[in-house]
Design an enzyme around this catalytic site. Structure first.
Site, mmCIF file in Angstrom:
data_model
loop_
_atom_site.group_PDB
_atom_site.id
_atom_site.type_symbol
_atom_site.label_atom_id
_atom_site.label_comp_id
_atom_site.label_asym_id
_atom_site.label_seq_id
_atom_site.Cartn_x
_atom_site.Cartn_y
_atom_site.Cartn_z
ATOM 1 N N SER A 162 0.850 -1.198 0.000
ATOM 2 C CA SER A 162 0.000 0.000 0.000
ATOM 3 C C SER A 162 0.880 1.239 0.000
ATOM 4 O O SER A 162 1.961 1.251 0.614
ATOM 5 C CB SER A 162 -0.882 0.020 1.247
ATOM 6 O OG SER A 162 -1.573 1.263 1.325
ATOM 7 N N TYR A 175 -1.539 -0.155 10.187
ATOM 8 C CA TYR A 175 -1.672 -0.757 8.846
ATOM 9 C C TYR A 175 -0.468 -0.373 7.987
ATOM 10 O O TYR A 175 0.160 -1.227 7.351
ATOM 11 C CB TYR A 175 -2.979 -0.255 8.243
ATOM 12 C CG TYR A 175 -3.215 -0.555 6.784
ATOM 13 C CD1 TYR A 175 -3.680 -1.808 6.377
ATOM 14 C CD2 TYR A 175 -3.018 0.422 5.803
ATOM 15 C CE1 TYR A 175 -3.935 -2.066 5.032
ATOM 16 C CE2 TYR A 175 -3.271 0.167 4.470
ATOM 17 C CZ TYR A 175 -3.727 -1.075 4.081
ATOM 18 O OH TYR A 175 -3.979 -1.329 2.759
HETATM 19 N N1 LIG Z 1 -8.809 0.016 -1.351
HETATM 20 C C1 LIG Z 1 -7.713 0.741 -1.298
HETATM 21 O O1 LIG Z 1 -7.740 1.973 -1.469
HETATM 22 C C2 LIG Z 1 -6.402 0.077 -1.018
HETATM 23 C C3 LIG Z 1 -5.241 0.834 -1.101
HETATM 24 C C4 LIG Z 1 -4.020 0.250 -0.881
HETATM 25 C C5 LIG Z 1 -3.952 -1.108 -0.609
HETATM 26 N N2 LIG Z 1 -5.083 -1.851 -0.512
HETATM 27 C C6 LIG Z 1 -4.934 -3.280 -0.247
HETATM 28 O O2 LIG Z 1 -5.544 -3.971 -1.299
HETATM 29 C C7 LIG Z 1 -5.758 -5.338 -0.905
HETATM 30 C C8 LIG Z 1 -7.071 -5.850 -1.435
HETATM 31 O O3 LIG Z 1 -8.115 -5.086 -1.024
HETATM 32 P P1 LIG Z 1 -9.587 -5.396 -1.576
HETATM 33 O O4 LIG Z 1 -10.453 -4.342 -0.958
HETATM 34 O O5 LIG Z 1 -9.588 -5.591 -3.055
HETATM 35 O O6 LIG Z 1 -9.871 -6.799 -0.882
HETATM 36 P P2 LIG Z 1 -11.239 -7.304 -0.187
HETATM 37 O O7 LIG Z 1 -11.138 -6.987 1.272
HETATM 38 O O8 LIG Z 1 -12.418 -6.857 -0.958
HETATM 39 O O9 LIG Z 1 -11.086 -8.839 -0.420
HETATM 40 C C9 LIG Z 1 -10.252 -9.628 0.347
HETATM 41 C C10 LIG Z 1 -10.651 -11.069 0.165
HETATM 42 O O10 LIG Z 1 -9.755 -11.832 0.974
HETATM 43 C C11 LIG Z 1 -10.522 -12.740 1.742
HETATM 44 N N3 LIG Z 1 -9.816 -12.974 3.006
HETATM 45 C C12 LIG Z 1 -9.750 -12.136 4.067
HETATM 46 N N4 LIG Z 1 -9.048 -12.711 5.049
HETATM 47 C C13 LIG Z 1 -8.667 -13.930 4.605
HETATM 48 C C14 LIG Z 1 -7.930 -14.999 5.179
HETATM 49 N N5 LIG Z 1 -7.451 -14.925 6.428
HETATM 50 N N6 LIG Z 1 -7.730 -16.122 4.433
HETATM 51 C C15 LIG Z 1 -8.217 -16.217 3.171
HETATM 52 N N7 LIG Z 1 -8.937 -15.226 2.588
HETATM 53 C C16 LIG Z 1 -9.151 -14.110 3.294
HETATM 54 C C17 LIG Z 1 -11.866 -12.061 1.963
HETATM 55 O O11 LIG Z 1 -12.898 -13.011 2.253
HETATM 56 C C18 LIG Z 1 -12.076 -11.340 0.631
HETATM 57 O O12 LIG Z 1 -12.766 -12.132 -0.313
HETATM 58 C C19 LIG Z 1 -5.566 -5.329 0.614
HETATM 59 O O13 LIG Z 1 -4.303 -5.887 0.910
HETATM 60 C C20 LIG Z 1 -5.595 -3.855 0.980
HETATM 61 O O14 LIG Z 1 -4.850 -3.594 2.141
HETATM 62 C C21 LIG Z 1 -6.308 -1.281 -0.712
#
Ligand SMILES: NC(=O)c1ccc[n+]([C@@H]2O[C@H](COP(=O)([O-])OP(=O)(O)OC[C@H]3O[C@@H](n4cnc5c(N)ncnc54)[C@H](O)[C@@H]3O)[C@@H](O)[C@H]2O)c1
Length: 269
Positions: A153, A166
Site C-alpha cells: 500500500s 496498517y
Molecule cells: N482500497 C484501497 O484503497 C487500497 C489501497 C491500498 C492497498 N489496498 C490493499 O488492497 C488489498 C485488497 O483489497 P480489496 O479491498 O480488493 O480486498 P477485499 O477486502 O475486498 O477482499 C479480500 C478477500 O480476501 C478474503 N480474506 C480475508 N481474510 C482472509 C484470510 N485470512 N484467508 C483467506 N482469505 C481471506 C476475503 O474473504 C475477501 O474475499 C488489501 O491488501 C488492501 O490492504 C487497498
C-alpha cells in the site's frame, strides 16, 4: 555463474505474456483485487486456484475463471502448508502466487490497542511470510522457480494519518519482499509487490464514509485526475506474475495515478 544470452535475440513478446499450462494461486480471490487478478491470470491462459476464507466467494470466482476453489484461512500455518501441498499434488506444478489479503482499522496511533496492533500484523503480514515459506518448500521440491507478488500500500511508503499500524505492517511487507527476493533469487523465485494508492474496491463502494466530496477531493489530488479501480492493480500484479517480468525481483510498483509523486508545497514562481 549463469550468463546465457536469450536464444532469440528478438523474443516473441506475445508469448512472454502468455501463462498457458501454468498454475497460479490467488490468495483472497473472492473479491476486489483478488477477483480481478484471477480474471487477469485466466485471460492469459493460467489455471487459477482461487483461495478465500469465504467458501462461497472462492467457488463463485473459481466458476467465473474455470479455475479451482480452495477454502481456508491464510493466516493459519497449517492451512497455508496444506494449500500449497494440495495444489502441487493436484496439478504437479506451481508457477505463481498473488496475495492480495490485507485490511485496515483506522484510528490515531495513540488510540491503538494491542489487539489492533496484532490484528494488522496478522492480516497484512503473517500470511505473506507463510506463503513465502510454503510456496518455496514446493518449488524447492519440484526444482522449479516461480513468482510471488504481494499487495502492499502507498500507506506503507508515505504517511497516512489514521493508518499507522496498517501502514507500518505494509512497510514491513515491502521489506520482507526485498529480503525474500535476495534470499530466494538463486532458486529462481521472484518476489515483488504492488503498492496501490486510493482504489475504489467493492468494499469501499459499500462504505458510506466514501461521500461524493471525498471522492472529488481524492480525484483532484491525483495527477491523472481519476481514482484507481481493482483492474488497475490486477494489471500490475499480472505483469509481475508473467515471464515479461522474468528479470524483475525485490521491487514495489506504485499504482496510484501519480498521487505519491506530488510535492505537497506551494512554491513562489
Ligand atoms: N482500497 C484501497 O484503497 C487500497 C489501497 C491500498 C492497498 N489496498 C490493499 O488492497 C488489498 C485488497 O483489497 P480489496 O479491498 O480488493 O480486498 P477485499 O477486502 O475486498 O477482499 C479480500 C478477500 O480476501 C478474503 N480474506 C480475508 N481474510 C482472509 C484470510 N485470512 N484467508 C483467506 N482469505 C481471506 C476475503 O474473504 C475477501 O474475499 C488489501 O491488501 C488492501 O490492504 C487497498
Amino acid at each position: 555463474m549463469k550468463d546465457e544470452p536469450p536464444a532469440d535475440l528478438i523474443p516473441d513478446y506475445t508469448a512472454l505474456m502468455r501463462l498457458d499450462d501454468q498454475v497460479h494461486v490467488v490468495l483472497g480471490a473472492g473479491n476486489g483485487m483478488g477477483q480481478q487478478s484471477a480474471h487477469a491470470l485466466a485471460a492469459f491462459g493460467a489455471t487459477v486456484v482461487c483461495v478465500d476464507l469465504d467458501a462461497a466467494r472462492a467457488e463463485a470466482v473459481a466458476g467465473e475463471v474455470k479455475g479451482i476453489a480452495w477454502n481456508g484461512d491464510i493466516t493459519s500455518r497449517a492451512d497455508v502448508r496444506r494449500l500449497f501441498a494440495d495444489v502441487v499434488a493436484a496439478k504437479g506444478r506451481l508457477d505463481g502466487v498473488i496475495d492480495i489479503v490485507g485490511l485496515a482499522r483506522a484510528k490515531p496511533v495513540v488510540e491503538y490497542t494491542d489487539d489492533d496492533w496484532a490484528f494488522h500484523h496478522d492480516i497484512v503480514l503473517r500470511h505473506a511470510y507463510l506463503a513465502i515459506q510454503y510456496a518455496t518448500e514446493q518449488w524447492r521440491a519440484l526444482g522449479t522457480g516461480g513468482a510471488l507478488t504481494f499487495v502492499a500500500s502507498a500507506a506503507g511508503l508515505l504517511s497516512a494519518p489514521g493508518l499507522g499500524a496498517y501502514g507500518a505492517a505494509k512497510a514491513a511487507l515491502m521489506s520482507l519482499v526485498r529480503t525474500a527476493a535476495v534470499e530466494l533469487g538463486p532458486d529462481g523465485i521472484r518476489v515483488n509487490a504492488v503498492a496501490p494508492g486510493v482504489i475504489r474496491t467493492p468494499r469501499s463502494q459499500g462504505n458510506p464514509k466514501w461521500t461524493d466530496e471525498l471522492v472529488r477531493a481524492n480525484v483532484e489530488r491525483t495527477p491523472l485526475r481519476k481514482l484507481g479501480y481493482p483492474p488497475d492493480v490486477a494489471g500490475a500484479l499480472l505483469f509481475f506474475s508473467s515471464p515479461l517480468a522474468g528479470h524483475v525481483t525485490g521491487q514495489t510498483l506504485v499504482v496510484d495515478g501519480g498521487a505519491g509523486v506530488v510535492f505537497n508545497c506551494e512554491s513562489p514562481s
